[in-house]
Scaffold this motif. Structure first.
Motif, short mmCIF file in Angstrom:
data_model
loop_
_atom_site.label_atom_id
_atom_site.label_comp_id
_atom_site.label_asym_id
_atom_site.label_seq_id
_atom_site.Cartn_x
_atom_site.Cartn_y
_atom_site.Cartn_z
N ASP A 22 8.04 4.87 7.23
CA ASP A 22 7.54 6.23 7.00
C ASP A 22 8.74 7.11 6.75
O ASP A 22 9.58 7.31 7.64
N VAL A 23 8.87 7.64 5.53
CA VAL A 23 10.04 8.42 5.12
C VAL A 23 9.80 9.90 5.35
O VAL A 23 8.82 10.45 4.87
N GLY A 24 10.71 10.52 6.08
CA GLY A 24 10.69 11.95 6.28
C GLY A 24 12.01 12.55 5.81
O GLY A 24 12.94 11.82 5.46
N ASP A 25 12.09 13.86 5.81
CA ASP A 25 13.33 14.53 5.40
C ASP A 25 14.47 14.28 6.38
O ASP A 25 15.62 14.14 5.99
N VAL A 26 14.14 14.24 7.67
CA VAL A 26 15.16 14.12 8.72
C VAL A 26 15.14 12.74 9.36
O VAL A 26 16.18 12.16 9.64
N ARG A 27 13.94 12.21 9.60
CA ARG A 27 13.78 10.93 10.29
C ARG A 27 12.95 9.96 9.46
O ARG A 27 12.14 10.36 8.64
N VAL A 28 13.15 8.69 9.76
CA VAL A 28 12.41 7.61 9.10
C VAL A 28 11.88 6.70 10.20
O VAL A 28 12.64 6.23 11.06
N GLY A 29 10.57 6.46 10.18
CA GLY A 29 9.97 5.54 11.15
C GLY A 29 10.00 4.13 10.61
O GLY A 29 9.83 3.90 9.42
N LEU A 30 10.22 3.17 11.52
CA LEU A 30 10.29 1.76 11.14
C LEU A 30 9.36 0.95 12.05
O LEU A 30 9.37 1.13 13.27
N PRO A 72 3.25 9.31 0.28
CA PRO A 72 2.33 10.39 0.62
C PRO A 72 1.74 11.04 -0.63
O PRO A 72 2.46 11.57 -1.47
N ARG A 73 0.45 10.97 -0.74
CA ARG A 73 -0.27 11.60 -1.85
C ARG A 73 -1.20 12.65 -1.26
O ARG A 73 -1.60 12.55 -0.11
N SER A 74 -1.59 13.60 -2.11
CA SER A 74 -2.58 14.58 -1.66
C SER A 74 -3.95 13.89 -1.65
O SER A 74 -4.10 12.77 -2.15
N ALA A 81 6.41 16.66 -3.94
CA ALA A 81 7.82 16.49 -3.59
C ALA A 81 8.02 15.38 -2.56
O ALA A 81 8.97 14.61 -2.64
N ALA A 82 7.13 15.29 -1.57
CA ALA A 82 7.27 14.26 -0.54
C ALA A 82 7.12 12.86 -1.14
O ALA A 82 7.84 11.93 -0.76
N ALA A 83 6.22 12.70 -2.10
CA ALA A 83 6.05 11.41 -2.76
C ALA A 83 7.30 11.06 -3.57
O ALA A 83 7.72 9.89 -3.60
N ALA A 84 7.88 12.05 -4.22
CA ALA A 84 9.10 11.82 -5.00
C ALA A 84 10.23 11.33 -4.08
O ALA A 84 10.99 10.42 -4.42
N LYS A 85 10.32 11.93 -2.88
CA LYS A 85 11.34 11.50 -1.92
C LYS A 85 11.09 10.08 -1.44
O LYS A 85 12.03 9.30 -1.26
N ALA A 86 9.83 9.74 -1.22
CA ALA A 86 9.49 8.37 -0.80
C ALA A 86 9.82 7.38 -1.91
O ALA A 86 10.35 6.29 -1.65
N GLU A 111 -0.28 6.46 1.74
CA GLU A 111 -0.30 6.79 3.17
C GLU A 111 -0.92 8.15 3.46
O GLU A 111 -0.49 8.85 4.36
N ARG A 112 -1.94 8.50 2.72
CA ARG A 112 -2.58 9.80 2.95
C ARG A 112 -2.96 9.98 4.41
O ARG A 112 -3.59 9.12 5.01
N LEU A 113 -2.54 11.09 4.96
CA LEU A 113 -2.89 11.54 6.31
C LEU A 113 -2.35 10.70 7.46
O LEU A 113 -2.75 10.91 8.60
N THR A 114 -1.40 9.78 7.23
CA THR A 114 -0.93 8.97 8.35
C THR A 114 -0.16 9.80 9.38
O THR A 114 -0.30 9.56 10.58
N THR A 115 0.64 10.77 8.94
CA THR A 115 1.38 11.58 9.90
C THR A 115 0.42 12.44 10.71
O THR A 115 0.57 12.58 11.93
N VAL A 116 -0.60 12.99 10.06
CA VAL A 116 -1.62 13.76 10.77
C VAL A 116 -2.33 12.86 11.77
O VAL A 116 -2.52 13.23 12.94
N SER A 117 -2.70 11.66 11.35
CA SER A 117 -3.37 10.72 12.25
C SER A 117 -2.45 10.31 13.39
O SER A 117 -2.91 10.14 14.53
N ALA A 118 -1.17 10.14 13.10
CA ALA A 118 -0.21 9.77 14.15
C ALA A 118 -0.11 10.87 15.20
O ALA A 118 -0.13 10.60 16.41
N HIS A 119 -0.01 12.13 14.77
CA HIS A 119 0.03 13.25 15.71
C HIS A 119 -1.25 13.28 16.54
O HIS A 119 -1.20 13.47 17.76
N ARG A 120 -2.38 13.08 15.90
CA ARG A 120 -3.67 13.10 16.61
C ARG A 120 -3.74 11.97 17.65
O ARG A 120 -4.17 12.19 18.78
#
Length: 179
Positions: A22-30, A72-74, A81-86, A111-120
């Motif tokens: 999971d690619v983020g701007d600051v952190r990456v989950g593995l 990440p897609r809408s 932009a997030a998809a371009a970074k991924a 990976e639509r909504l995985t970060t939202v689902s992870a927070h939930r």
């Protein structure tokens, strides 16, 4: 299919570890799977600046067969932009892995909504919101990888689109095989 053994399960894919990212701007989950590709488990949260090298190291140590990078897609399927970074991360990873003696596929998985689902999921488990950041990327990576593993079992094919590395470098455009 005949001759299905420990190196070739009934699904048609070779037995082996898969990694989820999971690619983020600051952190990456593995995350990583077991040899049979049944279940995804968290590995660690990486700093973005050193993530590619750490993922390559984990792929080497685990003798991984595939790395599933979340795309990440809408909800409409559009990429921002997030998809371009991924895609950039996946291309960098595929280029780096091309120099390794082992063959590892890098694939982009919706990976639509995985970060939202992870927070939930973390909130539901009782983990306080401020502490989510420490593990949310790992949980999202687990969700990305588990979705890919489930797709593999259902279809007998790798999930997502493969990131190809060409003679002139990597190309983020691959073949679409998502169900």
């Amino acid at each position: 299919m005949t001759g299905v053994g420990p190196s070739q399960p009934a699904g048609g894919l070779p037995r082996g570890v898969r990694l989820g990212v999971d690619v983020g701007d600051v952190r990456v989950g593995l995350a990583r799977s077991d040899l049979d590709g049944m279940i995804a488990t968290p590995v660690e949260t990486l700093e973005r600046a050193t993530a590619v090298e750490r993922v390559v190291q984990e792929a080497r140590e685990a003798t991984a067969h595939a790395i599933m990078v979340g795309l990440p897609r809408s909800l409409s399927g559009a990429e921002g932009a997030a998809a371009a970074k991924a895609r950039d991360f996946a291309t960098e990873l595929a280029t780096r892995l091309a120099a390794e003696p082992v063959e590892v596929e890098v694939r982009l998985v919706d990976e639509r909504l995985t970060t939202v689902s992870a927070h939930r999921a973390l909130h539901t488990s009782g983990r306080k919101g401020r502490k989510h950041r420490q593990v949310v990327d790992q949980v999202a990576a687990v969700m990305i990888l588990q979705q890919a593993l489930d797709t593999e079992r259902a279809t007998g094919r790798r999930a997502g689109e493969q990131v190809e590395v060409g003679a002139a470098g990597a190309s983020g455009q691959g073949t679409q095989e998502e169900a």
